[in-house]
Design a protein around this motif. Structure first.
Motif, PDB file in Angstrom:
ATOM      1  N   ALA A 127       7.305   6.949  -6.711  1.00 59.82           N
ATOM      2  CA  ALA A 127       6.206   6.733  -5.766  1.00 59.82           C
ATOM      3  C   ALA A 127       5.090   5.924  -6.411  1.00 59.82           C
ATOM      4  CB  ALA A 127       5.663   8.076  -5.282  1.00 59.82           C
ATOM      5  N   THR A 128       4.522   5.002  -5.646  1.00 58.74           N
ATOM      6  CA  THR A 128       3.366   4.246  -6.121  1.00 58.74           C
ATOM      7  C   THR A 128       2.114   5.099  -6.006  1.00 58.74           C
ATOM      8  OG1 THR A 128       2.904   3.318  -3.936  1.00 58.74           O
ATOM      9  CG2 THR A 128       4.455   2.106  -5.348  1.00 58.74           C
ATOM     10  N   ARG A 129       0.996   4.605  -6.550  1.00 62.88           N
ATOM     11  CA  ARG A 129      -0.257   5.377  -6.470  1.00 62.88           C
ATOM     12  C   ARG A 129      -0.673   5.583  -5.023  1.00 62.88           C
ATOM     13  NH1 ARG A 129      -5.371   3.956 -10.182  1.00 62.88           N
ATOM     14  NH2 ARG A 129      -3.984   5.016 -11.661  1.00 62.88           N
ATOM     15  N   LEU A 130      -0.540   4.544  -4.189  1.00 64.58           N
ATOM     16  CA  LEU A 130      -0.900   4.669  -2.781  1.00 64.58           C
ATOM     17  C   LEU A 130      -0.007   5.693  -2.074  1.00 64.58           C
ATOM     18  CD1 LEU A 130      -2.569   3.754  -0.360  1.00 64.58           C
ATOM     19  CD2 LEU A 130      -0.921   1.889  -0.003  1.00 64.58           C
ATOM     20  N   GLN A 131       1.285   5.671  -2.398  1.00 60.35           N
ATOM     21  CA  GLN A 131       2.204   6.645  -1.807  1.00 60.35           C
ATOM     22  C   GLN A 131       1.869   8.066  -2.244  1.00 60.35           C
ATOM     23  OE1 GLN A 131       5.896   4.873  -3.155  1.00 60.35           O
ATOM     24  NE2 GLN A 131       6.321   3.991  -1.130  1.00 60.35           N
ATOM     25  N   ARG A 132       1.455   8.228  -3.495  1.00 66.06           N
ATOM     26  CA  ARG A 132       1.053   9.565  -3.958  1.00 66.06           C
ATOM     27  C   ARG A 132      -0.172  10.046  -3.204  1.00 66.06           C
ATOM     28  NH1 ARG A 132       1.636   7.440  -9.181  1.00 66.06           N
ATOM     29  NH2 ARG A 132      -0.611   7.700  -9.548  1.00 66.06           N
ATOM     30  N   TRP A 133      -1.115   9.143  -2.978  1.00 68.09           N
ATOM     31  CA  TRP A 133      -2.307   9.521  -2.229  1.00 68.09           C
ATOM     32  C   TRP A 133      -1.952   9.966  -0.812  1.00 68.09           C
ATOM     33  CZ3 TRP A 133      -5.784   4.726  -3.689  1.00 68.09           C
ATOM     34  CH2 TRP A 133      -6.187   4.854  -5.021  1.00 68.09           C
ATOM     35  N   MET A 134      -1.067   9.218  -0.167  1.00 69.23           N
ATOM     36  CA  MET A 134      -0.757   9.478   1.236  1.00 69.23           C
ATOM     37  C   MET A 134       0.197  10.650   1.434  1.00 69.23           C
ATOM     38  SD  MET A 134      -2.698   7.391   2.700  1.00 69.23           S
ATOM     39  CE  MET A 134      -2.137   7.751   4.354  1.00 69.23           C
ATOM     40  N   THR A 135       1.105  10.880   0.484  1.00 69.92           N
ATOM     41  CA  THR A 135       2.135  11.905   0.675  1.00 69.92           C
ATOM     42  C   THR A 135       1.897  13.175  -0.133  1.00 69.92           C
ATOM     43  OG1 THR A 135       3.524  10.947  -1.070  1.00 69.92           O
ATOM     44  CG2 THR A 135       3.861  10.136   1.177  1.00 69.92           C
ATOM     45  N   VAL A 136       0.984  13.118  -1.113  1.00 67.52           N
ATOM     46  CA  VAL A 136       0.726  14.293  -1.942  1.00 67.52           C
ATOM     47  C   VAL A 136      -0.735  14.726  -1.843  1.00 67.52           C
ATOM     48  CG1 VAL A 136       0.779  15.270  -4.268  1.00 67.52           C
ATOM     49  CG2 VAL A 136       2.580  13.696  -3.538  1.00 67.52           C
ATOM     50  N   SER A 137      -1.641  13.870  -2.291  1.00 64.11           N
ATOM     51  CA  SER A 137      -3.053  14.254  -2.370  1.00 64.11           C
ATOM     52  C   SER A 137      -3.661  14.519  -0.998  1.00 64.11           C
ATOM     53  CB  SER A 137      -3.849  13.153  -3.083  1.00 64.11           C
ATOM     54  OG  SER A 137      -3.384  12.963  -4.394  1.00 64.11           O
TER      55      SER A 137
END
Length: 271
Positions: free
Chosen positions: A179-189
């Motif tokens: 996962a990219t940083r943006l994907q981590r923000w949207m799917t995790v954080s």
């Protein structure tokens, strides 16, 4: 094999359950407590125990409410106040959530900006309203901005706290799956912070009603805050109470709607 329960233990459990639930009369009386208070207020006002000039009877307040409702004055002021809150809320909530996610996810950004926002947080938002009047004038823009500022801080710090509570393991799993940083923000954080975000939204809703009412006291010629302030100036106490109660009901209703939406969006949270 059948086990016979000890009668003493069973009796103790029943007593414990009963003590936890409280008195039967208290449970039956609880929902009607507001009505009893209103009845006591009515009697005290009618008998002179309370000065009706300052505490008019609830029936006279209800009568004034219907007069303002039929004349359209109340609905007009409600619409104006709600529109100011709605625009200001969006202007403050969107950047507050976005910046809260960024500060919670990027340590360098948090170290640079968190002291600034922490220093600005204790400043009473209404205290800067005169400055906003100088910059934006007496129009609607100053009302939008003062609401947006108040909402922004509620959402910023609640989102920030929610993101920082995200277990590192979840980010590690996302990283392991590419996962990219943006994907981590949207799917995790962001999903993990949603309960905190909704808490901030509900707090911001109550704060927005307080802020807009205070700003309409001195910087408007319409809205529920203006209606309350002008009623005070003409000693129309019943009309003033109508404005106060209306703001309370609207704030409660808006918060209840957010709570209903929260149950739909984050069903994994216990309520």
């Amino acid at each position: 094999m059948t086990t016979i329960a000890d009668p003493n233990i069973e009796a103790q459990l029943k007593e414990a359950v009963q003590a936890e639930r409280g008195s039967v009369w208290v449970r039956r009386l609880g929902p009607y407590t507001p009505l009893l208070i209103l009845l006591a207020w009515e009697i005290a006002s009618r008998t002179g125990l309370l000065d009706p000039r300052f505490f008019p009877a609830p029936t006279s307040i209800i009568e004034t409410f219907f007069e303002l409702l039929v004349s359209g004055v109340l609905l007009e002021n409600i619409g104006i106040t709600l529109s100011r809150i709605a625009v200001g809320f969006v202007l403050g909530a969107v950047p507050g959530i976005i910046l809260g996610i960024l500060l919670g996810s990027v340590r360098t950004l948090r170290l640079l900006l968190d002291p600034i926002f922490s220093a600005l947080l204790p400043v009473p938002k209404v205290a800067i309203f005169p400055l906003l009047l100088l910059i934006f004038g007496l129009g609607e823009t100053s009302k939008y901005v003062i609401v947006a500022i108040g909402v922004f801080f509620y959402l910023l710090f609640n989102t920030l706290g929610g993101v920082m509570q995200t277990p590192p393991l979840l980010n590690d799993v996302a990283n392991a799956n590419g996962a990219t940083r943006l994907q981590r923000w949207m799917t995790v954080s962001f999903p993990y912070a949603l309960p905190s975000i909704f808490t901030g939204i509900k707090l911001a809703t109550g704060g927005a009603f307080v802020i807009i009412a205070a700003s309409e006291f001195v910087g408007a010629n319409s809205g529920l805050g203006y209606m309350i302030w002008s009623s005070w100036g003409t000693f129309a106490v019943s009309k003033m109470y109508v404005g106060i109660v209306t703001i309370s009901v609207l704030g409660y209703g808006a918060t209840a709607l957010w709570a209903l939406l929260e149950r739909r969006v984050v069903p994994w949270v216990k309520y």
